[in-house]
Design a protein around this motif. Structure first.
Motif, PDB file in Angstrom:
ATOM      1  N   LYS A 145      -5.028  10.971  -9.676  1.00  0.00           N
ATOM      2  CA  LYS A 145      -4.874  11.625  -8.537  1.00  0.00           C
ATOM      3  C   LYS A 145      -5.793  12.905  -8.386  1.00  0.00           C
ATOM      4  O   LYS A 145      -5.783  13.475  -9.441  1.00  0.00           O
ATOM      5  CB  LYS A 145      -3.426  12.341  -8.244  1.00  0.00           C
ATOM      6  CG  LYS A 145      -2.919  12.893  -7.082  1.00  0.00           C
ATOM      7  CD  LYS A 145      -1.632  13.194  -6.835  1.00  0.00           C
ATOM      8  CE  LYS A 145      -1.281  14.030  -5.821  1.00  0.00           C
ATOM      9  NZ  LYS A 145       0.130  14.070  -5.536  1.00  0.00           N
ATOM     10  N   GLU A 147       0.842   4.429  -2.466  1.00  0.00           N
ATOM     11  CA  GLU A 147       0.690   5.859  -2.001  1.00  0.00           C
ATOM     12  C   GLU A 147       1.786   6.847  -2.462  1.00  0.00           C
ATOM     13  O   GLU A 147       1.580   7.790  -2.926  1.00  0.00           O
ATOM     14  CB  GLU A 147       0.591   5.870  -0.420  1.00  0.00           C
ATOM     15  CG  GLU A 147      -0.485   5.468   0.107  1.00  0.00           C
ATOM     16  CD  GLU A 147      -0.330   5.116   1.653  1.00  0.00           C
ATOM     17  OE1 GLU A 147       0.787   5.509   2.231  1.00  0.00           O
ATOM     18  OE2 GLU A 147      -1.552   4.869   2.299  1.00  0.00           O
ATOM     19  N   GLU A 148       2.909   6.108  -2.517  1.00  0.00           N
ATOM     20  CA  GLU A 148       4.092   6.810  -3.154  1.00  0.00           C
ATOM     21  C   GLU A 148       4.065   7.346  -4.635  1.00  0.00           C
ATOM     22  O   GLU A 148       4.153   8.534  -5.139  1.00  0.00           O
ATOM     23  CB  GLU A 148       5.627   6.032  -3.003  1.00  0.00           C
ATOM     24  CG  GLU A 148       5.989   6.036  -1.433  1.00  0.00           C
ATOM     25  CD  GLU A 148       6.714   7.441  -1.165  1.00  0.00           C
ATOM     26  OE1 GLU A 148       7.801   7.685  -1.591  1.00  0.00           O
ATOM     27  OE2 GLU A 148       5.682   8.171  -0.544  1.00  0.00           O
ATOM     28  N   ARG A 161       0.945  -1.107  -0.029  1.00  0.00           N
ATOM     29  CA  ARG A 161       0.024  -0.065  -0.065  1.00  0.00           C
ATOM     30  C   ARG A 161       0.928   1.137  -0.166  1.00  0.00           C
ATOM     31  O   ARG A 161       0.399   2.318  -0.728  1.00  0.00           O
ATOM     32  CB  ARG A 161      -0.897   0.156   1.419  1.00  0.00           C
ATOM     33  CG  ARG A 161      -1.793   1.500   1.259  1.00  0.00           C
ATOM     34  CD  ARG A 161      -3.030   1.389   2.679  1.00  0.00           C
ATOM     35  NE  ARG A 161      -4.020   0.418   2.111  1.00  0.00           N
ATOM     36  CZ  ARG A 161      -4.279  -0.600   2.805  1.00  0.00           C
ATOM     37  NH1 ARG A 161      -3.395  -1.134   3.925  1.00  0.00           N
ATOM     38  NH2 ARG A 161      -5.405  -1.313   2.439  1.00  0.00           N
ATOM     39  N   LYS A 162       2.044   1.403   0.792  1.00  0.00           N
ATOM     40  CA  LYS A 162       2.781   2.325   0.763  1.00  0.00           C
ATOM     41  C   LYS A 162       3.324   2.715  -0.570  1.00  0.00           C
ATOM     42  O   LYS A 162       3.526   4.070  -1.077  1.00  0.00           O
ATOM     43  CB  LYS A 162       3.826   2.182   1.937  1.00  0.00           C
ATOM     44  CG  LYS A 162       5.000   3.242   2.016  1.00  0.00           C
ATOM     45  CD  LYS A 162       4.377   4.536   2.573  1.00  0.00           C
ATOM     46  CE  LYS A 162       5.138   5.638   3.066  1.00  0.00           C
ATOM     47  NZ  LYS A 162       6.253   6.045   2.204  1.00  0.00           N
ATOM     48  N   ILE A 177      -6.723   5.219  -0.169  1.00  0.00           N
ATOM     49  CA  ILE A 177      -6.028   6.208  -0.450  1.00  0.00           C
ATOM     50  C   ILE A 177      -6.752   7.336  -0.878  1.00  0.00           C
ATOM     51  O   ILE A 177      -7.420   6.966  -2.071  1.00  0.00           O
ATOM     52  CB  ILE A 177      -4.903   5.699  -1.566  1.00  0.00           C
ATOM     53  CG1 ILE A 177      -4.138   4.754  -1.201  1.00  0.00           C
ATOM     54  CG2 ILE A 177      -4.161   7.100  -2.038  1.00  0.00           C
ATOM     55  CD1 ILE A 177      -3.219   4.118  -2.135  1.00  0.00           C
ATOM     56  N   ASP A 178      -6.991   8.296  -0.183  1.00  0.00           N
ATOM     57  CA  ASP A 178      -8.019   9.282  -0.546  1.00  0.00           C
ATOM     58  C   ASP A 178      -7.952  10.049  -1.850  1.00  0.00           C
ATOM     59  O   ASP A 178      -8.929  10.209  -2.351  1.00  0.00           O
ATOM     60  CB  ASP A 178      -7.973  10.301   0.672  1.00  0.00           C
ATOM     61  CG  ASP A 178      -8.514   9.676   1.896  1.00  0.00           C
ATOM     62  OD1 ASP A 178      -8.131  10.360   3.044  1.00  0.00           O
ATOM     63  OD2 ASP A 178      -9.425   8.775   1.894  1.00  0.00           O
ATOM     64  N   ASN A 179      -6.587  10.372  -1.953  1.00  0.00           N
ATOM     65  CA  ASN A 179      -6.530  11.189  -3.085  1.00  0.00           C
ATOM     66  C   ASN A 179      -6.357  10.345  -4.647  1.00  0.00           C
ATOM     67  O   ASN A 179      -5.734  10.973  -5.588  1.00  0.00           O
ATOM     68  CB  ASN A 179      -5.578  12.287  -3.276  1.00  0.00           C
ATOM     69  CG  ASN A 179      -4.341  11.749  -2.735  1.00  0.00           C
ATOM     70  OD1 ASN A 179      -4.181  10.268  -2.440  1.00  0.00           O
ATOM     71  ND2 ASN A 179      -3.116  12.308  -3.003  1.00  0.00           N
ATOM     72  N   ALA A 180      -6.827   9.173  -4.710  1.00  0.00           N
ATOM     73  CA  ALA A 180      -6.540   8.460  -5.722  1.00  0.00           C
ATOM     74  C   ALA A 180      -8.079   7.722  -6.142  1.00  0.00           C
ATOM     75  O   ALA A 180      -8.480   7.115  -5.329  1.00  0.00           O
ATOM     76  CB  ALA A 180      -5.637   7.227  -5.789  1.00  0.00           C
ATOM     77  N   VAL A 232       1.349   7.665  -6.224  1.00  0.00           N
ATOM     78  CA  VAL A 232       0.221   8.713  -6.323  1.00  0.00           C
ATOM     79  C   VAL A 232       0.685  10.061  -5.778  1.00  0.00           C
ATOM     80  O   VAL A 232       0.645  11.186  -6.477  1.00  0.00           O
ATOM     81  CB  VAL A 232      -1.159   8.381  -5.465  1.00  0.00           C
ATOM     82  CG1 VAL A 232      -1.921   9.494  -5.450  1.00  0.00           C
ATOM     83  CG2 VAL A 232      -1.499   7.189  -5.825  1.00  0.00           C
ATOM     84  N   ARG A 233       1.616  10.069  -4.877  1.00  0.00           N
ATOM     85  CA  ARG A 233       2.177  11.470  -4.058  1.00  0.00           C
ATOM     86  C   ARG A 233       3.129  12.025  -5.223  1.00  0.00           C
ATOM     87  O   ARG A 233       2.954  13.359  -5.340  1.00  0.00           O
ATOM     88  CB  ARG A 233       2.974  10.968  -2.901  1.00  0.00           C
ATOM     89  CG  ARG A 233       3.845  12.179  -2.335  1.00  0.00           C
ATOM     90  CD  ARG A 233       4.754  11.738  -1.190  1.00  0.00           C
ATOM     91  NE  ARG A 233       5.794  11.044  -1.490  1.00  0.00           N
ATOM     92  CZ  ARG A 233       6.923  11.589  -1.998  1.00  0.00           C
ATOM     93  NH1 ARG A 233       6.920  12.684  -2.322  1.00  0.00           N
ATOM     94  NH2 ARG A 233       8.062  10.483  -2.313  1.00  0.00           N
ATOM     95  N   VAL A 292      -5.970   0.190  -2.783  1.00  0.00           N
ATOM     96  CA  VAL A 292      -6.247   1.627  -3.102  1.00  0.00           C
ATOM     97  C   VAL A 292      -7.328   2.339  -2.351  1.00  0.00           C
ATOM     98  O   VAL A 292      -7.426   3.422  -2.248  1.00  0.00           O
ATOM     99  CB  VAL A 292      -6.513   1.600  -4.771  1.00  0.00           C
ATOM    100  CG1 VAL A 292      -7.018   3.012  -5.246  1.00  0.00           C
ATOM    101  CG2 VAL A 292      -5.185   1.110  -5.442  1.00  0.00           C
TER     102      VAL A 292
END
Lengths: 436, 122
Positions: free
Chosen positions: A435, A239-240, A235-236, A414-417, A242-243, A411
């Motif tokens: 994103k 997130e990366e 998951r991390k 993950i809020d912004n994806a 997406v970041r 996913v």
């Protein structure tokens, strides 16, 4: 009492078993004292234990492979065992789908702040070191561009900055000549191959990308996440991805799927989670004699290789691995359960468990083994076995193959994806995120 | 390592609040000409942290970039040429990057930055 122990292999300890009571304390001593195990390689240890057919009913236990005694004190070892076991165990819930269980810790409720960005040993040994050892040979087999990845890259606007996290030999770097690619991989050997082709690359960890936020137009993660051994790390890594892309940026992720298209190549893999239970395994069961569960020799290659004696090991490896990459895998139990009435590895209640953890072999032909590279010491350190019959060194790569819906589940937190596309392609689960 | 890549790199050590930009110390670099693409430069300009680019360019001895820049300058061919040169034509082969907060050194060898952290840094 059953104690779950994580890491290189999963198993249950049966304290009422004589082998357990005699072997276990010694193994614990080895681990705590940082001594090497009494077996040359962990997989061989696995097969040796499984060779004890009289004790076949008890579950073997494989302790964590401790790379360096000085690195860990007992507390940290305990801490790691807990943190890595917390996400390493899947068990079937009532619906039959995998979910993560809480760790059963013999150490009580000790708090553990070990970072998910800290690399578990199974990845260090069976992903990082293996790819470093096989890099040139591996790279020579990685040339085919998957159409779905190609169409994704071609759909991006001109001038896009595309970040490839886990770029391997750089197969996709520069694919779309209108775009600017930046690649990273954990393997210095693979990155050197990329750099020799004049790509912009660096050595970095996909779980902790050294990039500032919102820079890329798009990011890709092609056949990478299945090498991460815990759900938190997987998951991390998402997130990366997406970041590091800008708002509105796209992320393409592909991973190997449990659900296969062609069921022919399973026996080449070693499943890493075995459960033996007295109620399930009868003395007459073929499980103990099933070559699937042993790793003493790699079974014969694909039918096509067997029949054509002119094919070299290298060609076979390419054929095999390309097939594997196009996702041919079956659940290990299918061949076993078909031999007996009822289910051997499944509880009689009818619950099913999906095997997701595997070692997938890589055959590195002797003539391709680098003399001064990592493979030189591989046999001594137990990273690889020699197979003289095939004229190759055999390495194992760790995989957590994904079930249907697993990417989506990762996913969902993950809020912004948001998911803009999801599909199954040649035995890979694929997802495209945007994103927001 | 091109300066475009440098402009994206950030120190990701646990606890570091601002790991960007990494200070560049270049020991060896080469220049390789590549065709200028104005559309690409205009597209990427908003992503670029200009001061970081100018600072990195100075570290390799290229002092032709203005200290500050705005989008209006993209109409100037002269500016585009300098921007293009700094961003894409300079390749740092050997050197190091330093975290602005911790001073942690990341090496650049054969053009490849090594951004891996140690166990105690994650």
């Amino acid at each position: 009492m059953r104690i779950k122990v994580s890491d290189a292999f999963y198993g249950w300890i049966r304290p009422d078993n004589i082998v357990f009571t005699s072997v276990f304390p010694f193994l614990v001593y080895c681990v705590v004292g940082g001594l090497p195990f009494p077996a040359p390689t962990a997989p061989r240890f696995l097969s040796d234990l499984q060779g004890h057919s009289e004790q076949g009913r008890w579950s073997f236990m494989i302790l964590r492979f401790v790379g360096s005694a000085s690195k860990y004190n007992q507390e940290s070892l305990q801490c790691q065992r807990e943190s890595h076991s917390s996400a390493d165990f899947s068990s079937a819930n009532a619906n039959g789908s995998s979910e993560i269980t809480e760790p059963v810790s013999p150490h009580g409720d000790s708090t553990c702040s070990l970072s998910i960005q800290s690399t578990p040993d199974i990845e260090k040994k069976y992903v990082h070191r293996v790819y470093d050892a096989i890099a040139p040979h591996f790279s020579s087999t990685r040339f085919a561009k998957w159409p779905k990845v190609a169409s994704f890259l071609n759909s991006l606007r001109q001038g896009s900055v595309i970040l490839d996290a886990g770029c391997g030999n750089g197969k996709y770097l520069g694919f779309n000549p209108d775009c600017f690619y930046i690649g990273c991989d954990i393997s210095p050997s693979l990155i050197e191959i990329c750099a020799s082709r004049c790509h912009d690359v660096m050595v970095a960890d996909a779980v902790n990308l050294p990039y500032r936020d919102n820079f890329g137009d798009a990011a890709i993660s092609i056949a990478v996440l299945h090498h991460l051994s815990t759900e938190m790390r997987r998951r991390k890594a998402i997130e990366e991805l997406v970041r590091v892309v800008q708002k509105g940026g796209l992320v393409l992720i592909t991973v190997w799927a449990v659900e296969q298209e062609d069921k022919s190549l399973l026996t080449k893999w070693t499943p890493l989670f075995h459960k033996y239970d007295e109620e399930w395994v009868k003395p007459s069961s073929p499980v103990r004699n099933n070559p699937v569960n042993k790793l003493e020799s790699i079974p014969e290659l694909d039918e096509s290789c067997r029949q054509d004696t002119k094919l070299t090991t290298q060609t076979c490896n390419e054929l095999l691995d390309d097939k594997l990459e196009s996702m041919d895998r079956i659940m290990v139990d299918a061949s076993i359960s078909s031999a007996t009435t009822g289910s051997l590895l499944y509880p009689s209640s009818g619950q099913t468990e999906t095997q997701q953890e595997y070692f997938v072999p890589w055959h590195l032909p002797y003539h391709r083994a680098e003399i001064n590279g990592a493979s030189a010491s591989a046999v001594e350190t137990g990273l690889a076995k020699k197979d003289d019959k095939k004229g190759a060194m055999v390495y194992n790569r760790y995989y957590h193959v994904f079930v249907e819906g697993e990417l989506q589940r990762l996913v969902s937190g993950i809020d912004n994806a948001s998911i803009v596309d999801q599909f199954y392609d040649k035995s890979n689960w694929c997802i495209i995120l945007q994103k927001s | 390592m091109r300066l475009l890549t440098h402009n994206m790199l950030s120190c990701n050590i646990k606890g570091v609040a601002n790991g960007f930009p990494l200070r560049l110390e270049a020991e060896k670099w080469v220049e390789k000409e590549v065709e200028l693409n104005a559309d690409f430069l205009r597209h990427i300009f908003p992503k670029i942290e200009w001061k970081a680019l100018a600072g990195a360019a100075r570290a390799v001895g290229y002092c032709e970039l203005p200290e500050e820049a705005d989008a209006a300058m993209l109409d100037s061919e002269d500016f585009l040429r300098r921007f293009h040169h700094a961003l894409l034509e300079i390749h740092v082969e050997e050197g190091a990057l330093f975290c602005p907060e911790t001073g942690r050194r990341f090496s650049i060898t054969k053009g490849i930055p090594n951004m891996l952290l140690r166990e105690d840094e994650v």
